[in-house]
Design a protein around this motif. Structure first.
Motif, PDB file in Angstrom:
ATOM      1  N   LEU A  79       0.779  -1.137  -0.072  1.00 13.38           N
ATOM      2  CA  LEU A  79      -0.060  -0.253   0.157  1.00 13.38           C
ATOM      3  C   LEU A  79       0.752   1.412  -0.123  1.00 13.38           C
ATOM      4  CD1 LEU A  79      -2.441  -1.094   2.694  1.00 13.38           C
ATOM      5  CD2 LEU A  79      -2.567  -1.373   0.341  1.00 13.38           C
ATOM      6  N   THR A 109      -6.746  -3.360  -0.730  1.00 14.43           N
ATOM      7  CA  THR A 109      -6.342  -3.708   0.748  1.00 14.43           C
ATOM      8  C   THR A 109      -7.150  -4.880   1.283  1.00 14.43           C
ATOM      9  OG1 THR A 109      -6.118  -1.201   1.297  1.00 14.43           O
ATOM     10  CG2 THR A 109      -6.626  -2.728   3.079  1.00 14.43           C
ATOM     11  N   CYS A 159      -4.447   1.989   5.243  1.00 21.61           N
ATOM     12  CA  CYS A 159      -4.866   2.335   3.726  1.00 21.61           C
ATOM     13  C   CYS A 159      -5.582   3.756   4.061  1.00 21.61           C
ATOM     14  CB  CYS A 159      -5.851   1.615   3.357  1.00 21.61           C
ATOM     15  SG  CYS A 159      -6.842   2.046   1.828  1.00 21.61           S
TER      16      CYS A 159
END
Length: 456
Positions: A79, A109, A159
């Motif tokens: 990420l 994610t 995230c």
């Protein structure tokens, strides 16, 4: 582009450095606070489990350092492009694109979290393959399965907070972490020691506390991004409307970051495995020393995040000289802060170690080579910042190659040779670690120098 002579005049240099340091401080403060909060969860777990039983501390350290940390960091790496791409969009004045980055990463994610969970679930088997005793493999394997349930939640939290850091709202993560640390102390108190009729679970109680809190953090961060008026202008509720191939550049950065972080964490996970070969006390001591060094390392990650934002914004403006200066400002600020903290840790090592364990054997083992792991911390922190600075330049694979070489082909062999054939034991592991992080820092500084010269 402005004229080069105008860019690097003394007046320009003074004003831009002043601006970079002030912005780094403003951006880094909440990012640092949030990461200290994350570290605080682990520090509290180590301290409370360490005062419960040394064996439980050893099992928890093996679980976290050998498997869970690797899983979390690989997910974090995948990420890793979020902050840079959000910062680039903000620098270009394209708020809609910044929100699109967050939306397109939500299913990504979730997929990463599910995959990691499946891979690490047979933890006892993996630990047995790594040469751990049946007792350590069983006990640590049970802890890993409990902690694994929180991995998808941690990635959702990452995230959302990466997006918030990119839009200069890193303070949200800090406030969430304050609440998480309060809950962690309460849950640990009841679940580790079995107070007020709760079951006495030892290290397993700490693992359950961590998993529950990770889900609370994930839900809190997601709800803030979804509902908060302060980020509504970024269009976070709107579908991103992009095909998979249209944002491959960000994923490429994530893949490279994941490989880079995986190499580093695999190397440090191997140190935990090596420490397990040395015995229960060295394994527990290995866990304690990284808690003592943890706060400065978290500060460096926060400075690195802020540096990547500053570099990313300058890079998006195509202001090449200012891009290089933003990176240099981050490096200098990190050395100043971490150097001061390292001196304090070295001066008060015994007192700090005593916070995490009541076992005198651990303290006696760690004191003689405090300078080694304190210096190692300084250079480890510095090379982490350099990695994030290079990412701000949208460097994809160079940081990965340089870190991978340093950890896999320098640090690991040095640690093994110094610990076992040379016979330095745990001290040898710390000596090898110091060698590896210094090499990584030097190589990445060399790459930064190449990029900075291109600005002229």
């Amino acid at each position: 582009m402005t004229d080069t002579a105008d860019q690097i005049s003394f007046t320009w240099l003074r004003e831009r450095l002043k601006r970079h340091f002030s912005e780094l401080a403003r951006l880094a403060a909440p990012a640092v606070a949030m990461r200290i909060g994350i570290m605080g969860l682990g520090m509290v777990d180590t301290a409370m489990v360490g005062h419960y039983a040394t064996e439980h501390l050893a099992w928890l350290n093996l679980a976290n350092q050998s498997v869970i940390m690797f899983a979390l960091v690989v997910g974090l790496g995948l990420l890793g492009g979020i902050t840079v791409y959000v910062a680039n969009a903000v620098g270009e004045g394209n708020n809609r694109e910044a929100g699109r980055v967050w939306r397109r990463n939500l299913p990504f994610t979730a997929a990463i979290g599910a995959l990691i969970l499946m891979v690490i679930w047979p933890a006892e088997y993996w630990l047995t393959l790594l040469g751990q005793t049946s007792e350590k493999a069983h006990e640590s394997g049970q802890l890993i399965r409990i902690l694994a349930l929180g991995v998808p939640a941690h990635l959702l939290f990452v995230c959302s907070t990466m997006f918030l850091e990119g839009v200069k709202r890193a303070d949200v993560g800090f406030y969430l972490m304050v609440g998480a640390n309060v809950l962690n102390v309460i849950f640990n108190y009841f679940l580790i020691f079995g107070h007020s009729g709760m079951p006495e679970m030892g290290a397993a109680g700490s693992a359950w506390s961590s998993t529950i809190i990770r889900w609370c953090l994930a839900i809190g961060a997601f709800l803030y991004v979804w509902y908060s008026p302060s980020v509504r202008g970024y269009g976070t509720r709107k579908p991103h409307g992009q095909k998979w191939g249209e944002w491959s550049a960000q994923r490429q950065m994530g893949y490279a970051s994941a490989v880079s972080l995986a190499a580093e964490v695999l190397a440090f996970s191997a140190l935990a495995v090596f420490a397990g070969w040395l015995g229960t006390v060295p394994l527990a001591a290995h866990g304690v020393v990284y808690q003592v060094l943890g706060v400065p390392l978290m500060i460096s990650i926060g400075i690195g995040v802020a540096s990547s934002v500053r570099v990313g914004i300058a890079f998006s403006r195509r202001d090449q000289a200012d891009t290089a200066l933003a990176g240099l400002a981050g490096v200098l600020l990190n050395f100043l802060i971490v150097g001061v903290l390292a001196a304090g840790i070295y001066m008060f090592t015994a007192d700090l170690l005593a916070i995490f364990t009541k076992d005198e054997r651990i303290i006696i083992l760690l004191l003689p080579f405090a300078l080694t792991y304190t210096l190692g911390m300084v250079f480890d922190a510095s090379q982490m910042v350099m990695t994030m600075v290079l990412r701000g330049f949208k460097e994809t694979w160079w940081p990965t190659v340089l870190q991978g070489f340093s950890f896999a082909f320098v640090m690991l062999p040095a640690c093994y040779i110094l610990a076992f054939p040379v016979g330095h034991g745990l001290q040898g592991l710390m000596e090898g670690m110091l060698i590896g992080v210094v090499v990584s820092w030097m190589l990445q500084m060399g790459r930064f120098y190449q990029l900075a010269r291109r600005t002229r």
